[in-house]
Design a protein around this motif. Structure first.
Motif: not given
Length: 524
Positions: A157-165, A132-138, A176-177, A167-171
């Motif tokens: 711009l709004g969706w860019f900030f949403a993707t950062i959130v 899912s981390l790979l999918f999130d990036q693509g 994180f380890e 990515l954080y949730l997917a990670l």
């Protein structure tokens, strides 16, 4: 002779310049006109087709969707929205129409929202949280780009900030380890051997992976999803690159159009300077031939005041006050059709011809009107090839008796002992001057007497036909009432009062015609 005022010629130049700039704008806009719609159509078809195929395969092989709670609602919605949007955009493209602004907005937002929803679902409801981390990036890169293209940069711009959130949730979901480790071919062979030799051990191993959200992802499926991502990115880039190429190709033509507009603007400026100088000369000439205050003061037994304003730079109204050697006074009032430079020229010819004729004919009104008519007909109709004519009335005052000839507006007469003004008609005293070569049979005279304190007013139709913002005309009745209200003022003050009353009536409306007032009061 065709005549255009400076304002009219400016409007013609500006109209041509606007047309050229509009052509340049169209040249630059044409390449990008349907780019957004084509990109949206490509996204709709790819996403709708992919999800439809996914649903069909799952139902055919497993009899159910992978995650019924999610997929039974989300997937049909994605299919309907994307295929419906694709059909709408395809129809607009085939018919070469802009489409409904409302439906354009609805389909654009629906497409992007479905893309966002589907992307988030793939990332955060994936049985393999590592992939899912790979999918999130693509999906993030593609969704940001498409959001900017289909909607606008602020939505991107709004969706860019949403993707950062996201990515954080997917990670965070994966941990994180967490670290990626790749199995060698030998390790993969051992897993397959375990599957064949000991199903129980293999099931236990697979169950452990499921519990940690590490379900195996076939390379073929990952490749298929990669192709899907690449295809969307390719089509969007293809249409954008095509649009940019066409814009670059249109720039030389657009620049040529802009240069044409620039040259026309320069021509307009030069033309305005030239015409401004010509009109300034014409204005000064016209002002120079108007009666002087010293001439008005020489009118025996009369107190005379006059005022004229032109609707354009040069007026077509005519008035004159000519004291005669015998103590009498000739008054002239006229109105050339239209206004502007050509009308001003006709006015000058009329004034010159009248003055000469009145002196030679010893103030004979009948002869003077006939002579002026013949002169204007030959000059204007024959030489200038122009249809301008004028209404013209001549008045001769001597010892309280006023003779009147020629067709013009009525003469407003306000007697000292009368409360209300009356009118003297001129309709049957002649005809329009300059239309035919001889008006001698149609000219006649009338007369009226005036006593000390009596007032009569000559005017042009610019006064009575002046309109207010509600398109009501000032009219002769208002003119009479205004004259009655100001009767006790000096003659010049009366004229100023009448003008101010007309201008107050006009208000913010434009002045369409020249306005002239000539007021005469009998005095001892």
């Amino acid at each position: 002779m065709a005549n255009h005022s400076r304002k009219e010629r400016s409007s013609i130049f500006l109209g041509n310049q606007k047309d050229v700039l509009e052509e340049a704008r169209e040249l630059l806009q044409e390449p990008s006109r349907n780019t957004k719609r084509k990109i949206q159509l490509a996204v709709n078809l790819i996403l709708g087709t992919l999800v439809t195929a996914h649903v069909a395969i799952q139902l055919a092989t497993a009899g159910r969707l992978p995650d019924p709670e999610r997929d039974n609602i989300l997937l049909p919605l994605v299919i309907v929205v994307n295929l419906g949007s694709a059909a709408y955009n395809l129809i607009c493209l085939l018919r070469q129409k802009e489409g409904s602004p409302r439906w354009n907005t609805i389909t654009q937002w629906a497409t992007v929202l479905m893309l966002w929803t589907y992307a988030l679902s793939i990332v955060h409801r994936n049985p393999n949280t590592a992939t899912s981390l790979l999918f999130d990036q693509g999906l993030s890169v593609i969704a940001i780009f498409l959001t900017g293209v289909i909607l606008n940069r602020y939505a991107a711009l709004g969706w860019f900030f949403a993707t950062i959130v996201s990515l954080y949730l997917a990670l965070k979901n994966r941990g994180f380890e967490f670290e990626y480790y790749l199995m060698t071919s030998t390790e993969v062979a051992r897993m397959k051997a375990l599957q064949a030799a000991d199903q129980t051990a293999y099931a236990a191993r697979l169950g452990e992976a499921v519990r940690e959200n590490l379900v195996p992802l076939p390379a073929g499926l990952f490749a298929l999803l990669s192709v899907f991502f690449s295809l969307i990115a390719f089509l969007a880039t293809f249409f954008e690159a095509s649009m940019i190429g066409q814009v670059l190709g249109a720039i030389p033509s657009a620049l040529e159009k802009i240069q044409i507009a620039s040259r026309e603007k320069q021509q307009l400026a030069e033309e305005n300077v030239r015409m401004g100088a010509e009109l300034d000369v014409a204005q000064r000439i016209q002002a120079m031939i108007l009666p002087l205050e010293t001439e008005l003061e020489k009118c025996k037994g009369l107190e005379v005041a006059a005022k004229m304003t032109a609707a354009s730079e040069v007026g077509g109204d005519l008035y004159d006050v000519l004291p005669q050697p015998d103590g009498s006074t000739v008054l002239v009032i006229g109105d050339v059709t239209d206004h502007g430079l050509a009308s001003g020229l006709v006015m000058l010819m009329s004034q010159s011809a009248l003055r000469v004729c009145l002196e030679e004919a010893n103030a004979d009104l009948h002869k003077s009107l006939t002579y002026v008519n013949a002169t204007l007909y030959k000059n204007v109709q024959t030489r200038m090839k122009d249809a301008r004519t004028l209404t013209l009335a001549l008045l001769h005052h001597k010892e309280g008796q006023v003779r009147l000839a020629g067709q013009h507006e009525t003469v407003v007469l306000l007697r000292k002992e009368s409360a209300e003004a009356e009118e003297v008609e001129t309709m049957d005293l002649g005809c329009v001057v300059g239309m035919i070569d001889d008006i001698e049979p149609m000219v006649s005279e009338t007369q009226f007497d005036i006593k000390d304190g009596d007032i009569f007013l000559l005017y042009t139709d610019g006064a009575t036909e002046a309109e207010n913002p509600e398109h009501e005309q000032y009219g002769v009745e208002r003119l009479k009432r205004s004259l009655e209200a100001a009767r006790d003022l000096p003659s010049k003050a009366i004229v100023d009062h009448l003008f101010q009353d007309i201008m107050n009536f006009i208000g913010s409306a434009p002045v369409y015609d020249d306005i002239t007032l000539l007021l005469v009061r009998k005095r001892a």
